[in-house]
Write an enzyme that holds these catalytic residues in place. Structure first.
Site, short mmCIF file in Angstrom:
data_model
loop_
_atom_site.label_atom_id
_atom_site.label_comp_id
_atom_site.label_asym_id
_atom_site.label_seq_id
_atom_site.Cartn_x
_atom_site.Cartn_y
_atom_site.Cartn_z
N LYS A 71 -27.47 60.41 -31.81
CA LYS A 71 -27.81 59.49 -30.47
C LYS A 71 -29.22 59.29 -29.68
O LYS A 71 -29.74 58.23 -29.47
CB LYS A 71 -27.21 60.14 -29.32
CG LYS A 71 -25.90 60.57 -29.79
CD LYS A 71 -25.06 61.33 -28.56
CE LYS A 71 -23.49 61.73 -28.08
NZ LYS A 71 -22.80 61.93 -27.18
N ASP A 118 -20.92 58.99 -21.53
CA ASP A 118 -21.15 60.55 -21.61
C ASP A 118 -21.14 60.43 -20.51
O ASP A 118 -20.07 61.22 -20.23
CB ASP A 118 -21.75 61.60 -22.50
CG ASP A 118 -21.91 61.12 -23.84
OD1 ASP A 118 -20.89 60.76 -24.23
OD2 ASP A 118 -22.94 61.66 -24.48
#
Length: 278
Positions: free
Chosen positions: A67, A103
């Site tokens: 990420k 997220d």
């Protein structure tokens, strides 16, 4: 017409439920998509990114440990990706690589819509101070909790995060010993240790009456933290499977402009986990 290509990059990736989730989204929406999983070690990320795009790839999900690398690779970033300094969703637009982080909104939708947990005025505790936490602090604080405490083994990391998000609400940091005597309405585990059956040292009376536990991780069996919640009187103690589906739906929306319905997908995955299928 050939389907548009999308994929999830991660390392390891064999356990990923993302291909099944997006297959279910495609069946539901009729979008012409082919979605695969690719095992991409960090040192191979840049080459894999170029190769995927050169082969017609339209967009990607990126999971652990990629990420931060995806954040660095993006030409443009959404505000939520910029603040979290992590990207889990990439899309090419006019040959520019655009990065987003879904997220936080995925967690928020699972907590507030699927589980009906009200965050306003509640006392929240987040365990851990890694990349996953950076992605969830902003949406949690925007729901105006009474307080949000970040607890981490290395206190300086938690303090750094608290300072970074201090303008958004009442956020503070402690080490695990500093949890003694504190009570929380919602405890969120953002450490990966629970997947190995390990937990931070948590006081037995950490949960307020009717308090809830939420593990950002998910597994085919209850995680160590989910079990801890059940053992300590949590009203709800659940894993992050719903968050996984919700963040995937948000990524699908970023890519295709269509938001799939998540409830039937979550139910399907829960049934499969319960029966040992898929």
């Amino acid at each position: 017409m050939l389907p548009d290509r999308y994929a999830v990059f991660g390392h390891p990736i064999g356990h990923s439920k993302s291909p099944l989730i997006h297959t279910l989204f495609v069946q539901q929406t009729g979008e012409n998509i082919a979605y695969t999983a690719q095992d991409v070690p960090p040192e191979c990320f840049e080459v894999a990114l170029r190769t995927f795009h050169a082969g017609g790839g339209k967009g990607l999900n990126c999971t652990v440990p990629l990420k931060e690398l995806a954040f660095q690779a993006a030409d443009e970033l959404t505000s939520r990706a910029r603040q979290s300094e992590a990207v889990n969703t990439l899309v090419w637009r006019d040959d520019k690589l655009c990065g987003d982080n879904t997220d936080g909104i995925g967690l928020l939708r699972d907590l507030t819509e699927n589980l009906a947990i009200d965050l306003s005025g509640r006392r929240l505790l987040v365990l851990g101070a890694g990349g996953a936490v950076r992605g969830i602090l902003r949406p949690l604080l925007e729901r105006k909790p009474a307080c949000l405490v970040i607890a981490n083994r290395t206190v300086s990391r938690a303090q750094s995060l608290a300072a970074r998000f201090a303008a958004l609400g009442p956020v503070s940091a402690v080490g695990f010993p500093g949890l003694q005597g504190l009570r929380f309405d919602l405890v969120l585990n953002a450490t990966a240790a629970g997947l190995q059956g390990e937990l931070p040292p948590l006081p037995d009376d950490l949960l307020a009456p009717d308090g809830d536990c939420y593990d950002l991780m998910y597994a085919d069996k209850p995680t160590a933290f989910v079990r801890w919640g059940h053992d300590h009187g949590a009203r709800l103690s659940v894993d992050g499977l719903g968050m996984l589906v919700e963040q995937a739906a948000e990524a699908f929306l970023v890519w295709r402009g269509v938001r799939p319905r998540t409830a039937p997908v979550i139910r399907r995955l829960r049934r499969a986990t319960a029966t040992g299928g898929e």
